[in-house]
Motif scaffolding. Sequence first.
Motif, PDB file in Angstrom:
ATOM      1  N   LEU A 115      68.778 -64.187 -52.279  1.00 15.02           N
ATOM      2  CA  LEU A 115      69.394 -62.633 -53.251  1.00 15.02           C
ATOM      3  C   LEU A 115      67.825 -63.868 -55.175  1.00 15.02           C
ATOM      4  CD1 LEU A 115      71.853 -60.414 -52.912  1.00 15.02           C
ATOM      5  CD2 LEU A 115      69.334 -60.529 -52.248  1.00 15.02           C
ATOM      6  N   GLN A 116      69.137 -65.092 -55.014  1.00 13.30           N
ATOM      7  CA  GLN A 116      68.691 -65.622 -56.012  1.00 13.30           C
ATOM      8  C   GLN A 116      67.053 -66.177 -56.588  1.00 13.30           C
ATOM      9  OE1 GLN A 116      71.577 -69.242 -56.868  1.00 13.30           O
ATOM     10  NE2 GLN A 116      72.927 -67.613 -57.934  1.00 13.30           N
ATOM     11  N   GLY A 117      66.762 -66.209 -54.972  1.00 12.27           N
ATOM     12  CA  GLY A 117      65.014 -67.005 -54.674  1.00 12.27           C
ATOM     13  C   GLY A 117      64.456 -65.794 -54.774  1.00 12.27           C
ATOM     14  N   ALA A 118      65.013 -64.523 -54.518  1.00  8.92           N
ATOM     15  CA  ALA A 118      64.022 -63.897 -54.685  1.00  8.92           C
ATOM     16  C   ALA A 118      63.836 -62.973 -56.263  1.00  8.92           C
ATOM     17  CB  ALA A 118      64.413 -62.159 -53.599  1.00  8.92           C
ATOM     18  N   GLY A 119      64.711 -63.557 -56.706  1.00 15.28           N
ATOM     19  CA  GLY A 119      64.597 -63.446 -58.424  1.00 15.28           C
ATOM     20  C   GLY A 119      65.541 -61.598 -58.306  1.00 15.28           C
TER      21      GLY A 119
END
Length: 151
Positions: A115-119
């Motif tokens: 989720l952090q990588g997807a923003g």
Amino acid sequence: MNPLLIFLLLFVGIPLVELYFLIQVGSQIGAFATIFLTLLTALIGGAMVRLQGFSTLMRVRGAMERGEVPAIEMMEGAVLLVCGVLLLLPGFVTDFVGFIFLVPQLRRWLISSGLQGAGVMRPVQRKPHSPPGHQRTIEGECRREDDREDD
């Protein structure tokens, strides 16, 4: 890369890898032992997915009762569904991946980093001047507009 090509590679590639490992294990321990081991991993994995699914469901209910959005718990439920499918498929590679995702800490870490990588989710940043655990209190008065008396 074309999503259809990726799907085709997975649709053909995963069964070929599974077949290779099933033949290799079967040649070492025998056909009946390989079949038994495949069924055993499916049964154990299914039971573990069921237990963790109920645990996740209880956490979803608790979060909703507190008025919170159970976003991470819902994502965990989706990952557990994929785990269940992987563990029911015959083969050792899919069982290995399914059992990896059954580790709760690893599953949560993978979900949050995805989720952090997807923003979608950002890490919480503390202000440098406020120590952790320090709460800031703002005092004041308020008045509702509809409680005013007509003059």
